[in-house]
Write a protein that holds these residues in place. Sequence first.
Motif, PDB file in Angstrom:
ATOM      1  N   ASN A 199      52.076 -33.881  32.076  1.00  0.00           N
ATOM      2  CA  ASN A 199      51.222 -34.297  30.960  1.00  0.00           C
ATOM      3  C   ASN A 199      49.962 -33.428  30.867  1.00  0.00           C
ATOM      4  O   ASN A 199      48.833 -33.923  30.822  1.00  0.00           O
ATOM      5  CB  ASN A 199      50.845 -35.774  31.099  1.00  0.00           C
ATOM      6  N   ASN A 200      50.180 -32.111  30.846  1.00  0.00           N
ATOM      7  CA  ASN A 200      49.103 -31.114  30.709  1.00  0.00           C
ATOM      8  C   ASN A 200      48.186 -31.014  31.930  1.00  0.00           C
ATOM      9  O   ASN A 200      47.110 -30.413  31.854  1.00  0.00           O
ATOM     10  CB  ASN A 200      48.259 -31.386  29.456  1.00  0.00           C
ATOM     11  N   GLU A 201      48.602 -31.583  33.065  1.00  0.00           N
ATOM     12  CA  GLU A 201      47.848 -31.459  34.315  1.00  0.00           C
ATOM     13  C   GLU A 201      48.702 -30.704  35.333  1.00  0.00           C
ATOM     14  O   GLU A 201      49.883 -31.003  35.516  1.00  0.00           O
ATOM     15  CB  GLU A 201      47.491 -32.840  34.882  1.00  0.00           C
ATOM     16  N   ILE A 202      48.097 -29.723  36.001  1.00  0.00           N
ATOM     17  CA  ILE A 202      48.830 -28.992  37.031  1.00  0.00           C
ATOM     18  C   ILE A 202      49.079 -29.905  38.224  1.00  0.00           C
ATOM     19  O   ILE A 202      48.175 -30.609  38.684  1.00  0.00           O
ATOM     20  CB  ILE A 202      48.059 -27.717  37.459  1.00  0.00           C
ATOM     21  N   GLY A 224      55.277 -36.403  32.856  1.00  0.00           N
ATOM     22  CA  GLY A 224      55.121 -36.455  31.415  1.00  0.00           C
ATOM     23  C   GLY A 224      55.220 -35.055  30.825  1.00  0.00           C
ATOM     24  O   GLY A 224      54.962 -34.056  31.497  1.00  0.00           O
ATOM     25  N   ARG A 225      55.588 -34.960  29.561  1.00  0.00           N
ATOM     26  CA  ARG A 225      55.757 -33.674  28.911  1.00  0.00           C
ATOM     27  C   ARG A 225      54.412 -32.958  28.726  1.00  0.00           C
ATOM     28  O   ARG A 225      53.409 -33.567  28.373  1.00  0.00           O
ATOM     29  CB  ARG A 225      56.443 -33.837  27.560  1.00  0.00           C
ATOM     30  N   THR A 226      54.444 -31.662  28.960  1.00  0.00           N
ATOM     31  CA  THR A 226      53.273 -30.815  28.758  1.00  0.00           C
ATOM     32  C   THR A 226      53.459 -30.012  27.480  1.00  0.00           C
ATOM     33  O   THR A 226      54.529 -29.445  27.230  1.00  0.00           O
ATOM     34  CB  THR A 226      53.081 -29.861  29.951  1.00  0.00           C
ATOM     35  N   THR A 227      52.441 -29.972  26.653  1.00  0.00           N
ATOM     36  CA  THR A 227      52.511 -29.255  25.390  1.00  0.00           C
ATOM     37  C   THR A 227      52.705 -27.764  25.633  1.00  0.00           C
ATOM     38  O   THR A 227      51.968 -27.151  26.405  1.00  0.00           O
ATOM     39  CB  THR A 227      51.217 -29.476  24.585  1.00  0.00           C
ATOM     40  N   ASP A 228      53.723 -27.186  24.975  1.00  0.00           N
ATOM     41  CA  ASP A 228      53.978 -25.744  25.087  1.00  0.00           C
ATOM     42  C   ASP A 228      53.948 -25.310  26.551  1.00  0.00           C
ATOM     43  O   ASP A 228      53.081 -24.537  26.987  1.00  0.00           O
ATOM     44  CB  ASP A 228      52.946 -24.955  24.279  1.00  0.00           C
ATOM     45  N   LEU A 229      54.911 -25.777  27.330  1.00  0.00           N
ATOM     46  CA  LEU A 229      54.915 -25.612  28.780  1.00  0.00           C
ATOM     47  C   LEU A 229      54.761 -24.153  29.211  1.00  0.00           C
ATOM     48  O   LEU A 229      53.973 -23.842  30.111  1.00  0.00           O
ATOM     49  CB  LEU A 229      56.192 -26.208  29.360  1.00  0.00           C
ATOM     50  N   ILE A 230      55.503 -23.251  28.582  1.00  0.00           N
ATOM     51  CA  ILE A 230      55.447 -21.841  28.996  1.00  0.00           C
ATOM     52  C   ILE A 230      54.089 -21.236  28.674  1.00  0.00           C
ATOM     53  O   ILE A 230      53.465 -20.566  29.509  1.00  0.00           O
ATOM     54  CB  ILE A 230      56.581 -21.040  28.321  1.00  0.00           C
ATOM     55  N   THR A 231      53.584 -21.491  27.475  1.00  0.00           N
ATOM     56  CA  THR A 231      52.275 -20.964  27.081  1.00  0.00           C
ATOM     57  C   THR A 231      51.169 -21.535  27.961  1.00  0.00           C
ATOM     58  O   THR A 231      50.252 -20.813  28.385  1.00  0.00           O
ATOM     59  CB  THR A 231      51.989 -21.288  25.609  1.00  0.00           C
ATOM     60  N   THR A 232      51.256 -22.825  28.244  1.00  0.00           N
ATOM     61  CA  THR A 232      50.262 -23.467  29.114  1.00  0.00           C
ATOM     62  C   THR A 232      50.282 -22.850  30.504  1.00  0.00           C
ATOM     63  O   THR A 232      49.228 -22.621  31.115  1.00  0.00           O
ATOM     64  CB  THR A 232      50.535 -24.976  29.211  1.00  0.00           C
TER      65      THR A 232
END
Length: 452
Positions: free
Chosen positions: A344-347, A283-291
């Motif tokens: 989805n925002n999980e490593i 799933g997509r992660t919000t602001d992938l590079i910043t995260t």
Amino acid sequence: MKYESVKTLILIILVFTSIILTWSLWTYQPQYADKTDDLVEEIIINDPKETASLIKPSKILFHMNEQHFGTYDESEINKIMKYVKTWDIRELKNISSSFVKSEYLSFLKKNGHVEIQFFDTIPLQIFKTFMNINDTEHSTLSFDRIVINVYSEDHGEGTIYFVSNQDQMVYEAKVDSKFITDFERNYYPLAIRYPEQQEQQITETYSVFLPKDSTKTKRVDYFIDTIEIETFIDRLFPDPTRVKKDDLTSGEVHTDGSRLLRVYDDKNYIEFINTLRIGQEKGRTTDLITTSIDYINGHVGWTSNFRFFEWDQNNQNTLFRLFEENYPVFNKQGQSEIIQQWDNNEIVEYVHPTLSLEIPFKRIDTVLLSGNAVIEEIKKLPNFEPEKLEYVTIGYELQEYQDSSLNKESREFQDNSQLVTLQPIWCYRYNGTWMKLEFKEDGAGGKEDGLE
């Protein structure tokens, strides 16, 4: 007691006190070791970085009266970027349709254009974290270069462009003309100090500018330090007390039942995996590079001079690479990369070197071949397809240290476990994979050697 007797007693006390203090000073051994170790760990582990310090241009290229000059020099690039970051940028609009395919390269190398190049596309939202961009309509766009037109001053405005070389997408933007005038007067003329670049056209829409002459650089030998595995355990697991260790023939595994940390005997990196997320559709992660930057800041950190290098939005991957003198460092065993995969925002997966470069102790002059010679060798590679060549640059390869001043027998008995060498190389990205170009002396063409 007589006055003289009192004086004598006081003098004796002072003498004995002096002797005791002197002995204490001579024999005092402060316990520095633990504190020093703590300090070193703080420097290595707790050093969060801002986005602007992790995303830097790979090269700046000046097009001037049918000549081209370029610099990889970090100090020169920093000076230029420090000024560009003060500009107020506005009125972004898509002008890609105004170019036909055959005009794209002519546009980039137009007289008066200055290209600020990056290794991969950068989202406009990331640019906004360190540049003054007034725009709310193009947050999903990504670009790999900024082009300044130093001859664009018109009615108080100047023009710059955000460009994606991959799909020839060009967005025009406006800045106050004072910025362009100042850049044209104080920065553009100085380009003749930089090495002259020669255009190497690869396809109809892609060319690369490389040094016309050979490049003088340096091999660098480093002392290294090792990060303790316990540091990773403490930073990566929610409850380190629940982590159990299993010994394997090739290393060891630490797990709490849902996450595992792999440590290999013959590789200087760890692999952290969230097993609950393996095999699932990403799933997509919000602001992938910043995260990704925030995660590294909070989980062991930037143990050497790492920077953002590339990302894959479809697979939710980011890669931060070790740099030396603004050149990327490669290593086949993954010792120069920090890799993350997200869901989805999980490593999902986190790969981090366990070594860090500490102190350079030797620099040796090295000369690399000209850009024209490099391209000729690449074109001789077996089954070479021009459209798959994506990037060519100078870089370093992180290698085991060997003292060339010693004979073979002496080198075999030398302990070099705390030493490494950064060897200058020519490298290129071909069909998504970085390769080292090795030259053959018989004229038969270059040799492919994977760096990943």
